[in-house]
Design a protein around this motif. Structure first.
Motif, PDB file in Angstrom:
ATOM      1  N   ASP A 142       0.842  -1.196   0.000  1.00 59.62           N
ATOM      2  CA  ASP A 142       0.000   0.000   0.000  1.00 59.62           C
ATOM      3  C   ASP A 142       0.878   1.248   0.000  1.00 59.62           C
ATOM      4  OD1 ASP A 142      -2.322   1.494   0.270  1.00 59.62           O
ATOM      5  OD2 ASP A 142      -2.844   0.707   2.235  1.00 59.62           O
ATOM      6  N   TRP A 143       0.758   2.095  -1.030  1.00 58.60           N
ATOM      7  CA  TRP A 143       1.553   3.321  -1.145  1.00 58.60           C
ATOM      8  C   TRP A 143       0.630   4.525  -1.135  1.00 58.60           C
ATOM      9  CZ3 TRP A 143       6.911   3.664  -1.601  1.00 58.60           C
ATOM     10  CH2 TRP A 143       7.581   2.444  -1.696  1.00 58.60           C
ATOM     11  N   LEU A 144       0.860   5.440  -0.185  1.00 61.62           N
ATOM     12  CA  LEU A 144       0.075   6.668  -0.078  1.00 61.62           C
ATOM     13  C   LEU A 144       0.989   7.846  -0.389  1.00 61.62           C
ATOM     14  CD1 LEU A 144      -1.019   4.490   2.122  1.00 61.62           C
ATOM     15  CD2 LEU A 144      -2.482   6.373   2.782  1.00 61.62           C
ATOM     16  N   TYR A 145       0.575   8.672  -1.352  1.00 68.27           N
ATOM     17  CA  TYR A 145       1.381   9.802  -1.818  1.00 68.27           C
ATOM     18  C   TYR A 145       0.668  11.107  -1.478  1.00 68.27           C
ATOM     19  CZ  TYR A 145       3.378   6.080  -4.688  1.00 68.27           C
ATOM     20  OH  TYR A 145       3.954   4.913  -5.125  1.00 68.27           O
ATOM     21  N   LEU A 146       1.243  11.899  -0.597  1.00 63.30           N
ATOM     22  CA  LEU A 146       0.676  13.184  -0.235  1.00 63.30           C
ATOM     23  C   LEU A 146       0.933  14.163  -1.378  1.00 63.30           C
ATOM     24  CD1 LEU A 146      -0.742  14.665   2.102  1.00 63.30           C
ATOM     25  CD2 LEU A 146       1.520  15.323   2.929  1.00 63.30           C
ATOM     26  N   VAL A 147      -0.144  14.676  -1.984  1.00 63.28           N
ATOM     27  CA  VAL A 147      -0.029  15.605  -3.104  1.00 63.28           C
ATOM     28  C   VAL A 147       0.201  17.020  -2.571  1.00 63.28           C
ATOM     29  CG1 VAL A 147      -1.230  16.584  -5.097  1.00 63.28           C
ATOM     30  CG2 VAL A 147      -1.494  14.142  -4.548  1.00 63.28           C
ATOM     31  N   ASP A 148      -0.611  17.397  -1.600  1.00 59.99           N
ATOM     32  CA  ASP A 148      -0.459  18.652  -0.872  1.00 59.99           C
ATOM     33  C   ASP A 148      -1.062  18.430   0.509  1.00 59.99           C
ATOM     34  OD1 ASP A 148      -3.299  19.128  -1.031  1.00 59.99           O
ATOM     35  OD2 ASP A 148      -3.033  20.116  -2.968  1.00 59.99           O
ATOM     36  N   GLU A 149      -1.156  19.456   1.310  1.00 61.47           N
ATOM     37  CA  GLU A 149      -1.606  19.273   2.702  1.00 61.47           C
ATOM     38  C   GLU A 149      -3.010  18.692   2.833  1.00 61.47           C
ATOM     39  OE1 GLU A 149      -1.024  22.927   4.804  1.00 61.47           O
ATOM     40  OE2 GLU A 149       1.156  22.838   4.592  1.00 61.47           O
ATOM     41  N   ASP A 150      -3.832  18.818   1.775  1.00 59.03           N
ATOM     42  CA  ASP A 150      -5.222  18.383   1.852  1.00 59.03           C
ATOM     43  C   ASP A 150      -5.583  17.202   0.959  1.00 59.03           C
ATOM     44  OD1 ASP A 150      -5.784  20.452   3.660  1.00 59.03           O
ATOM     45  OD2 ASP A 150      -6.182  21.865   2.043  1.00 59.03           O
ATOM     46  N   ASN A 151      -4.651  16.705   0.153  1.00 53.57           N
ATOM     47  CA  ASN A 151      -4.990  15.693  -0.855  1.00 53.57           C
ATOM     48  C   ASN A 151      -3.931  14.605  -0.946  1.00 53.57           C
ATOM     49  OD1 ASN A 151      -7.428  17.009  -2.236  1.00 53.57           O
ATOM     50  ND2 ASN A 151      -5.910  18.648  -2.167  1.00 53.57           N
ATOM     51  N   MET A 152      -4.411  13.379  -1.183  1.00 55.79           N
ATOM     52  CA  MET A 152      -3.532  12.220  -1.225  1.00 55.79           C
ATOM     53  C   MET A 152      -4.021  11.255  -2.308  1.00 55.79           C
ATOM     54  SD  MET A 152      -2.834   9.583   1.919  1.00 55.79           S
ATOM     55  CE  MET A 152      -1.712  10.703   2.772  1.00 55.79           C
ATOM     56  N   ILE A 153      -3.070  10.573  -2.942  1.00 53.12           N
ATOM     57  CA  ILE A 153      -3.367   9.486  -3.877  1.00 53.12           C
ATOM     58  C   ILE A 153      -2.843   8.202  -3.242  1.00 53.12           C
ATOM     59  CG2 ILE A 153      -2.930   8.513  -6.170  1.00 53.12           C
ATOM     60  CD1 ILE A 153      -4.553  11.101  -6.305  1.00 53.12           C
ATOM     61  N   ASN A 154      -3.655   7.139  -3.310  1.00 57.03           N
ATOM     62  CA  ASN A 154      -3.311   5.851  -2.713  1.00 57.03           C
ATOM     63  C   ASN A 154      -3.362   4.778  -3.800  1.00 57.03           C
ATOM     64  OD1 ASN A 154      -4.880   3.887  -0.018  1.00 57.03           O
ATOM     65  ND2 ASN A 154      -2.946   3.611  -1.012  1.00 57.03           N
ATOM     66  N   ARG A 155      -2.255   4.049  -3.955  1.00 55.35           N
ATOM     67  CA  ARG A 155      -2.192   2.928  -4.904  1.00 55.35           C
ATOM     68  C   ARG A 155      -1.758   1.693  -4.132  1.00 55.35           C
ATOM     69  NH1 ARG A 155       0.657   3.494 -10.225  1.00 55.35           N
ATOM     70  NH2 ARG A 155      -0.771   1.794 -10.608  1.00 55.35           N
ATOM     71  N   THR A 156      -2.507   0.626  -4.317  1.00 58.39           N
ATOM     72  CA  THR A 156      -2.248  -0.606  -3.581  1.00 58.39           C
ATOM     73  C   THR A 156      -2.206  -1.789  -4.533  1.00 58.39           C
ATOM     74  OG1 THR A 156      -3.463   0.306  -1.699  1.00 58.39           O
ATOM     75  CG2 THR A 156      -3.076  -2.075  -1.701  1.00 58.39           C
ATOM     76  N   GLN A 157      -1.141  -2.560  -4.434  1.00 61.44           N
ATOM     77  CA  GLN A 157      -1.038  -3.810  -5.176  1.00 61.44           C
ATOM     78  C   GLN A 157      -1.442  -4.949  -4.244  1.00 61.44           C
ATOM     79  OE1 GLN A 157      -0.149  -4.160  -8.473  1.00 61.44           O
ATOM     80  NE2 GLN A 157      -0.144  -1.928  -8.542  1.00 61.44           N
ATOM     81  N   MET A 158      -2.266  -5.880  -4.757  1.00 61.19           N
ATOM     82  CA  MET A 158      -2.707  -7.033  -3.977  1.00 61.19           C
ATOM     83  C   MET A 158      -2.057  -8.297  -4.540  1.00 61.19           C
ATOM     84  SD  MET A 158      -6.754  -6.197  -3.438  1.00 61.19           S
ATOM     85  CE  MET A 158      -7.114  -6.006  -5.176  1.00 61.19           C
ATOM     86  N   TYR A 159      -1.589  -9.167  -3.625  1.00 58.90           N
ATOM     87  CA  TYR A 159      -0.896 -10.389  -4.018  1.00 58.90           C
ATOM     88  C   TYR A 159      -1.472 -11.599  -3.293  1.00 58.90           C
ATOM     89  CZ  TYR A 159       2.639  -7.127  -5.700  1.00 58.90           C
ATOM     90  OH  TYR A 159       3.284  -6.103  -6.350  1.00 58.90           O
ATOM     91  N   LYS A 160      -1.467 -12.724  -3.977  1.00 59.43           N
ATOM     92  CA  LYS A 160      -1.809 -14.018  -3.388  1.00 59.43           C
ATOM     93  C   LYS A 160      -0.752 -14.997  -3.866  1.00 59.43           C
ATOM     94  CE  LYS A 160      -4.529 -16.813  -1.078  1.00 59.43           C
ATOM     95  NZ  LYS A 160      -4.804 -16.660   0.328  1.00 59.43           N
ATOM     96  N   PHE A 161      -0.115 -15.697  -2.952  1.00 57.24           N
ATOM     97  CA  PHE A 161       0.978 -16.621  -3.271  1.00 57.24           C
ATOM     98  C   PHE A 161       2.091 -15.912  -4.053  1.00 57.24           C
ATOM     99  CE2 PHE A 161      -2.914 -19.347  -3.341  1.00 57.24           C
ATOM    100  CZ  PHE A 161      -2.724 -19.913  -2.099  1.00 57.24           C
ATOM    101  N   GLY A 162       2.302 -14.624  -3.755  1.00 55.72           N
ATOM    102  CA  GLY A 162       3.352 -13.859  -4.412  1.00 55.72           C
ATOM    103  C   GLY A 162       3.011 -13.353  -5.797  1.00 55.72           C
ATOM    104  N   LEU A 163       1.822 -13.662  -6.295  1.00 53.67           N
ATOM    105  CA  LEU A 163       1.407 -13.233  -7.639  1.00 53.67           C
ATOM    106  C   LEU A 163       0.394 -12.099  -7.541  1.00 53.67           C
ATOM    107  CD1 LEU A 163       0.961 -16.757  -9.247  1.00 53.67           C
ATOM    108  CD2 LEU A 163       2.897 -15.193  -9.522  1.00 53.67           C
ATOM    109  N   PRO A 164       0.447 -11.117  -8.453  1.00 51.74           N
ATOM    110  CA  PRO A 164      -0.500 -10.004  -8.406  1.00 51.74           C
ATOM    111  C   PRO A 164      -1.914 -10.476  -8.738  1.00 51.74           C
ATOM    112  CG  PRO A 164       0.906  -9.833 -10.355  1.00 51.74           C
ATOM    113  CD  PRO A 164       1.412 -10.990  -9.551  1.00 51.74           C
ATOM    114  N   VAL A 165      -2.874 -10.076  -7.904  1.00 49.50           N
ATOM    115  CA  VAL A 165      -4.275 -10.449  -8.135  1.00 49.50           C
ATOM    116  C   VAL A 165      -5.179  -9.244  -8.282  1.00 49.50           C
ATOM    117  CG1 VAL A 165      -4.068 -12.697  -7.013  1.00 49.50           C
ATOM    118  CG2 VAL A 165      -4.726 -10.702  -5.646  1.00 49.50           C
TER     119      VAL A 165
END
Length: 177
Positions: A142-165
């Motif tokens: 899970d990666w959260l990127y603060l754009v400015d003091e009021d806004n954020m973008i969140n990108r999350t990769q999900m894995y099962k058995f080490g593979l992206p799902v």
């Protein structure tokens, strides 16, 4: 021949996983992310969930309310999905160091571990979701990127058995106070 194609795909995946970003890459980015500042008060999020192929399988809005007492925080998340379903997740967050956090929630297996650097937080944890009426554990990067003091973008990769799902992408913004 089929085996060779599968071996090539696994090798390519291993190469891509090895090339992932490092939290220290963001050390000098501004503004500095402090969870106890950004996740304090009322926020709203809008996002989507994609499957392994990139197909959007769910869209949602979430109302968030964060409160902090010293190094202890509570983040109450209320999710409203496009299919009409709703979900609640309450995070109990502890600031364990200048740039480190731990989080617990009822649908998180064990403890989420997070590190900040510059304007970024990287969480790692296992989330228990329901699939076909059964619990299904997925590992989240899970990666959260603060754009400015009021806004954020969140990108999350999900894995099962080490593979992206799948992948989750969302925008989080502070509500007008």
């Amino acid at each position: 021949m089929k085996f060779l194609k599968m071996l090539a795909a696994v090798s390519a995946l291993s190469f891509l996983v090895g090339c992932s970003a490092n939290i220290e890459d963001y050390q000098k980015e501004q503004p500095q992310l402090k969870l106890e500042q950004f996740f304090n008060g009322e926020l709203v999020a809008h996002g989507m969930v994609q499957d392994y192929s990139g197909k959007v399988i769910q869209r949602f809005r979430a109302d968030l309310k964060g409160t902090w007492d010293g190094n202890e925080g509570v983040l109450d998340e209320q999710f409203y999905y496009a299919d009409g379903s709703e979900q609640e997740r309450i995070w109990y967050i502890t600031k364990t160091g200048e740039n480190s956090y731990e989080g617990r929630a009822s649908d998180v297996e064990g403890v989420a571990k997070g590190t900040t650097a510059g304007n970024v937080l990287n969480w790692s944890y296992t989330l228990i979701i329901e699939r076909d009426g059964e619990p299904f554990a997925v590992k989240l990067d899970d990666w959260l990127y603060l754009v400015d003091e009021d806004n954020m973008i969140n990108r999350t990769q999900m894995y099962k058995f080490g593979l992206p799902v799948g992948e989750i992408t969302l925008y989080i913004g502070k509500k007008d106070q």
